[in-house]
Design an enzyme around this catalytic site. Structure first.
Site, mmCIF file in Angstrom:
data_model
loop_
_atom_site.group_PDB
_atom_site.id
_atom_site.type_symbol
_atom_site.label_atom_id
_atom_site.label_comp_id
_atom_site.label_asym_id
_atom_site.label_seq_id
_atom_site.Cartn_x
_atom_site.Cartn_y
_atom_site.Cartn_z
ATOM 1 N N TYR A 158 12.090 52.449 8.928
ATOM 2 C CA TYR A 158 12.686 51.103 8.877
ATOM 3 C C TYR A 158 11.588 50.052 8.706
ATOM 4 C CZ TYR A 158 16.631 47.936 9.522
ATOM 5 O OH TYR A 158 17.622 47.002 9.327
ATOM 6 N N LYS A 165 14.181 42.119 11.230
ATOM 7 C CA LYS A 165 15.349 42.057 12.127
ATOM 8 C C LYS A 165 14.963 41.478 13.489
ATOM 9 C CE LYS A 165 18.549 43.710 9.392
ATOM 10 N NZ LYS A 165 19.380 42.735 8.650
HETATM 11 P P1 NAD Z 1 24.568 45.813 0.879
HETATM 12 O O1 NAD Z 1 23.548 46.303 -0.088
HETATM 13 O O2 NAD Z 1 25.981 46.057 0.553
HETATM 14 O O3 NAD Z 1 24.366 44.284 1.204
HETATM 15 C C1 NAD Z 1 23.110 43.653 1.130
HETATM 16 C C2 NAD Z 1 23.360 42.353 0.406
HETATM 17 O O4 NAD Z 1 22.179 41.556 0.401
HETATM 18 C C3 NAD Z 1 23.777 42.558 -1.049
HETATM 19 O O5 NAD Z 1 25.020 41.940 -1.286
HETATM 20 C C4 NAD Z 1 22.687 41.857 -1.825
HETATM 21 O O6 NAD Z 1 23.153 41.251 -3.003
HETATM 22 C C5 NAD Z 1 22.248 40.822 -0.799
HETATM 23 N N1 NAD Z 1 20.947 40.234 -1.115
HETATM 24 C C6 NAD Z 1 19.745 40.853 -1.262
HETATM 25 N N2 NAD Z 1 18.802 39.966 -1.609
HETATM 26 C C7 NAD Z 1 19.424 38.741 -1.670
HETATM 27 C C8 NAD Z 1 18.995 37.443 -1.982
HETATM 28 N N3 NAD Z 1 17.725 37.175 -2.331
HETATM 29 N N4 NAD Z 1 19.901 36.428 -1.952
HETATM 30 C C9 NAD Z 1 21.196 36.661 -1.631
HETATM 31 N N5 NAD Z 1 21.661 37.892 -1.329
HETATM 32 C C10 NAD Z 1 20.785 38.911 -1.354
HETATM 33 O O7 NAD Z 1 24.159 46.522 2.274
HETATM 34 P P2 NAD Z 1 24.708 46.328 3.765
HETATM 35 O O8 NAD Z 1 24.262 47.548 4.484
HETATM 36 O O9 NAD Z 1 26.136 45.961 3.760
HETATM 37 O O10 NAD Z 1 23.807 45.127 4.303
HETATM 38 C C11 NAD Z 1 24.337 43.940 4.851
HETATM 39 C C12 NAD Z 1 23.582 43.562 6.110
HETATM 40 O O11 NAD Z 1 23.872 44.521 7.138
HETATM 41 C C13 NAD Z 1 22.061 43.538 5.987
HETATM 42 O O12 NAD Z 1 21.530 42.477 6.739
HETATM 43 C C14 NAD Z 1 21.671 44.863 6.612
HETATM 44 O O13 NAD Z 1 20.336 44.868 7.067
HETATM 45 C C15 NAD Z 1 22.662 44.900 7.736
HETATM 46 N N6 NAD Z 1 22.837 46.202 8.390
HETATM 47 C C16 NAD Z 1 23.144 47.285 7.662
HETATM 48 C C17 NAD Z 1 23.286 48.509 8.290
HETATM 49 C C18 NAD Z 1 23.604 49.749 7.494
HETATM 50 O O14 NAD Z 1 23.374 50.861 8.003
HETATM 51 N N7 NAD Z 1 24.123 49.644 6.301
HETATM 52 C C19 NAD Z 1 23.141 48.607 9.678
HETATM 53 C C20 NAD Z 1 22.844 47.455 10.396
HETATM 54 C C21 NAD Z 1 22.686 46.254 9.745
#
Ligand code: NAD
Length: 258
Positions: A158, A165
């Site tokens: 990570y 984070k």
């Molecule tokens: P995802 O890829 O579907 O979403 C990530 C989003 O970030 C995308 O829509 C992308 O377009 C956007 N993004 C990236 N760079 C950007 C920028 N410069 N400007 C605007 N948007 C931008 O993946 P996800 O897993 O749904 O991620 C969403 C959030 O959830 C993130 O913060 C991620 O760290 C967090 N998260 C994810 C998990 C997991 O296991 N998937 C767990 C905990 C937290």
């Protein structure tokens, strides 16, 4: 009852039907909120088309490009929100980015540029979006962001995203303290690992999911829908006394010591 009728919610971070933001948007819509959706624009317009088709059934009032690295686009986004709605009640910050190379291998090899990029997009963006949102949250509001256990404990691969984070989670607390007098609440959801576009960039995401299935009290990982329901709670008056918190939606994994 969870009712968001009449609430205006801006949702960032929908990339496809696996996005956590998509799970959240569906729950907010089901609770009666009026949606505005932003997407990350690309040169060929592929993301715009994909996200537009996906969100169409939710009938968003606003559909806007917003790359959070571009301050002008952030300003234009909130100008459009002001024009359409006059005010805003809910902001969902559901985005993050780091170079794939920085999400595997030795953390000490993280470049300055990679570190700055990850922190800028994944953590600072909550500050810049909240700053713009607060001007429109004239009747109070709720801001929700997405974080992960890797910001609190060391999770293999990570790496720099853990640092982002950690910063994001402190942003939640400082923003909550700052904006509380305007009755704007700021909270984070720490979700368990879910297969998405972003998480596929983290080395060994499937191993992480299998580990959660073994160890977590619920012996499974969570779904986008479950995160969406928790987000809807944090966006609603049901959580009116809650701010500055990180709510774990992770099947209980974080409580386990062994
Ligand atoms: P995802 O890829 O579907 O979403 C990530 C989003 O970030 C995308 O829509 C992308 O377009 C956007 N993004 C990236 N760079 C950007 C920028 N410069 N400007 C605007 N948007 C931008 O993946 P996800 O897993 O749904 O991620 C969403 C959030 O959830 C993130 O913060 C991620 O760290 C967090 N998260 C994810 C998990 C997991 O296991 N998937 C767990 C905990 C937290």
């Amino acid at each position: 009852m969870l009712d968001l009728t009449g609430k205006r919610a801006l949702v960032t971070g929908i990339a496809n039907n696996r996005s956590i933001a998509w799970g959240i948007a569906q729950q907010l819509h089901a609770a009666g909120a009026d949606l505005g959706v932003t997407y990350l624009p690309d040169a060929k317009g592929k993301m715009e088309k994909k996200v537009k088709d996906l969100v169409e059934p939710l009938n968003p009032s606003l559909f806007l490009p917003c790359n959070v690295q571009d301050e002008a686009q952030v300003t234009e986004t909130f100008d459009a929100v002001k024009k359409q709605w006059g005010q805003l009640d809910i902001l969902v910050h559901c985005l993050a980015f780091a170079n794939r190379d920085d999400l595997m291998g030795d953390f000490s090899e993280t470049s300055k540029a990679g570190f700055q990029l990850a922190l800028d997009i994944s953590a600072y963006s909550l500050v810049s979006l909240s700053r713009a949102a607060k001007l429109l949250m004239t009747d109070g509001g709720s801001i929700v962001t997405l974080t992960y256990l890797g910001g609190v404990k060391v999770i293999p691969n990570y790496n720099v995203m853990g640092i982002a984070k950690a910063a994001l989670e402190m942003n939640v607390r400082y923003l909550a303290a700052d904006l509380g007098s305007s009755n704007i609440r700021v909270n984070g959801i720490s979700a368990g690992p879910i297969r998405t576009l972003a998480s596929s960039a983290v080395g060994g995401i499937l191993d992480m999911i299998h580990h959660v299935e073994d160890i977590a009290p619920l012996h499974r990982t969570v779904t986008q829908e479950e995160v969406g329901k928790a987000a809807a709670f944090l966006c609603s008056d049901l959580s009116s006394g809650v701010t500055g918190q990180i709510l774990y939606v992770d099947s209980g994994y974080n409580i386990m010591g062994m």
